[in-house]
Design an enzyme around this catalytic site. Structure first.
Site, mmCIF file in Angstrom:
data_model
loop_
_atom_site.group_PDB
_atom_site.id
_atom_site.type_symbol
_atom_site.label_atom_id
_atom_site.label_comp_id
_atom_site.label_asym_id
_atom_site.label_seq_id
_atom_site.Cartn_x
_atom_site.Cartn_y
_atom_site.Cartn_z
ATOM 1 N N PHE A 1 39.845 -2.394 -44.446
ATOM 2 C CA PHE A 1 39.587 -1.386 -45.480
ATOM 3 C C PHE A 1 38.159 -0.868 -45.442
ATOM 4 C CE2 PHE A 1 37.589 -4.841 -47.727
ATOM 5 C CZ PHE A 1 36.828 -4.290 -48.740
ATOM 6 N N LYS A 2 37.256 -1.629 -44.866
ATOM 7 C CA LYS A 2 35.857 -1.208 -44.850
ATOM 8 C C LYS A 2 35.640 0.011 -43.963
ATOM 9 C CE LYS A 2 34.620 -5.782 -46.254
ATOM 10 N NZ LYS A 2 34.025 -7.090 -46.004
ATOM 11 N N ASP A 3 36.601 0.303 -43.085
ATOM 12 C CA ASP A 3 36.524 1.532 -42.294
ATOM 13 C C ASP A 3 36.496 2.764 -43.200
ATOM 14 O OD1 ASP A 3 36.613 0.135 -39.875
ATOM 15 O OD2 ASP A 3 38.799 0.257 -39.741
#
Length: 489
Positions: free
Chosen positions: A112-114
């Protein structure tokens, strides 16, 4: 829109200033001076937007048009999401037993950090190109942040990134996603310590205001406001996907269950809630349960040690974004937050004041899950849906399976199960591995060890100084043609 430190000891900055920083000079974290409030008509208008559309609207509230013109902002966000594998960028899977899983992991590194880092990388490049400036990014990672941060800036000529990973505490795939990036501007350090221990030299370097200023240090950890800002969109998208109707009065409430490590994502949820989004929030953690103990008992205190679990990105004992949540709930009382955080930094133990704890427990629910709970949730989800959960997503699913609900519920899924083969095998399931991940094991790797007993901060200082000297030499070589400004010395 200006940004202030949670501890109140430094001047306000604009979005660019908050972006190009790490901790505030007084040790606090930057937050917007005021949180915008959205009315019912705005929520109804936004309900038909795509995920990128929501990110554009939200960023427009926090980044003034005179700083980044709207057409430029929209182009940066479109560029950020251009490498995502799913046409909608994020996707909601509706599974049996009311289990709604919001897949936030369709980016390059399957995490999700993308989402926030791809945008933050574009914002960063916009300002650096405009001013012909060079920065040094310092990042500590418990697993996924490092690879997402690297992907957001790899190959960029005016950025060098220094990533510390906790050797043996990441999965093999997480580590390979960092060490296989062979770029001149990427510097990976494999530290023989846990994720909290690698934060210490990073804090030390940011606390050295002269060094941080001289070498233009900044962070892409979730101490960076830009990451929190983009993540607010998760909650609006989840709400609009799961709310039965926006034609009722009052608007329906949706419960959102958030796997929580450093606390950046749940902080974004608290801000969305404060903006007027009718959501209930649940922070779910693994056996490293400081946030759970804080919510339930007001006990913000370290345990004896970090426990290695099947959900390694959440193996964190010092969730620094709790400071932002407490600041919000205190009514922006920076004096109180400064006192509380200095007490915690000294003793590593803090009992929240009764009033603040009451506000926190009203804002957040919480739950902790053991490795056995994680495995059980992964196995049940597969048996009922033929759907593989990563162990972090399974912490949220465990809460769903164990807690009955009367309102719509959405579980955030921060990563793909493909990154956590050991956990999948532990659940007696068969990993599903994309070819891009399989290919990592045959690629060249590069990293610098940081052994126990070494002065890690001094090692980092030396590398940053060497890189900065090299960049200055290159800048001086091309200065007559491009008028490049060298960093202030």
């Amino acid at each position: 829109m200006e940004y202030v430190s949670t501890r109140g000891g430094t001047r306000a900055v604009d979005f660019e200033g908050a972006l190009l920083s790490g901790y505030a000079p007084d040790g606090g974290l930057f937050m917007p001076q005021c949180i915008p409030s959205l009315d019912r008509d705005t929520l109804r208008r936004w309900s038909s937007l795509s995920y990128p559309g929501l990110v554009k609207e939200l960023c427009s509230l926090f980044i003034p048009a005179e700083l980044v013109p709207r057409n430029a902002l929209h182009e940066l966000i479109d560029r950020a999401f251009s490498r995502f594998r799913h046409k909608d960028v994020v996707h909601l899977s509706r599974l049996k037993d009311g289990l709604n899983v919001l897949e936030l992991w369709h980016g390059v590194t399957y995490a999700f950090k993308d989402l926030s880092l791809s945008c933050t990388g574009q914002f960063l490049q916009y300002f650096l190109e405009k001013k012909q400036k060079h920065v040094n990014i310092l990042v500590g990672t418990s697993g996924d942040t490092g690879s997402s941060a690297i992907e957001s800036v790899r190959g960029q000529k005016n950025v060098d990134i220094f990533v510390l990973l906790p050797k043996g505490f990441c999965t093999q795939i997480q580590e390979l996603q960092m060490t296989t990036v062979i770029e001149d501007n990427v510097h990976v350090f494999a530290a023989h310590g846990n994720s909290d221990e690698i934060d210490e030299p990073i804090k030390e370097l940011f606390a050295d205001v002269n060094f941080a200023g001289k070498y233009s240090l900044m962070s892409l950890n979730s101490i960076n406001w830009s990451r929190i800002m983009v993540q607010i969109a998760h909650y609006f998208y989840a709400y609009f996907q799961c709310a039965p109707s926006l034609d009722t009065t009052p608007l329906p409430v949706v419960e959102i269950v958030v796997p929580t490590g450093g606390g950046g994502n749940i902080t974004a949820g608290c801000i969305a809630q404060k903006m007027g989004l009718p959501i209930q929030l649940v922070a779910v953690v693994n056996s490293n349960d400081i946030i759970h103990r804080t919510v339930q008992h007001g006990d913000f205190s370290l345990a004896e040690s970090v426990k290695a679990t099947l959900a390694p990105a959440m193996d964190i004992q010092e969730p620094y974004n709790v400071e932002r949540i407490l600041w919000l709930l205190s009514g922006s009382d920076s004096c109180q937050i400064k006192t509380l955080m200095e007490q915690f930094n000294t003793s590593k133990r803090l009992k929240l004041p009764e009033d603040l704890h009451r506000k926190l427990s009203k804002t957040l629910g919480s739950c902790s899950a053991s490795d056995e709970d994680i495995v059980g949730a992964m196995r049940r989800c597969w048996e009922e849906n033929q759907y593989l959960l990563c162990p972090h997503s399974a912490v949220a699913a465990h809460y769903h399976y164990s807690q009955p609900h009367s309102i719509p519920r959405c579980c955030l899924a921060p990563a793909s199960a493909a990154k956590f083969q050991d956990a999948v095998l532990r659940a007696n399931l068969v990993p599903q591995i994309p070819p891009e991940i399989t290919a990592l094991t045959a690629m060249e790797t590069r990293s610098t060890p940081l052994e126990r007993g070494w002065d890690w901060a001094q090692v980092l200082r030396g590398r940053i100084e060497a890189v900065a000297q090299q960049w200055e030499a290159q800048a001086a070589q091309f200065a007559p043609q491009s008028r490049v400004e060298t960093p202030a010395r």
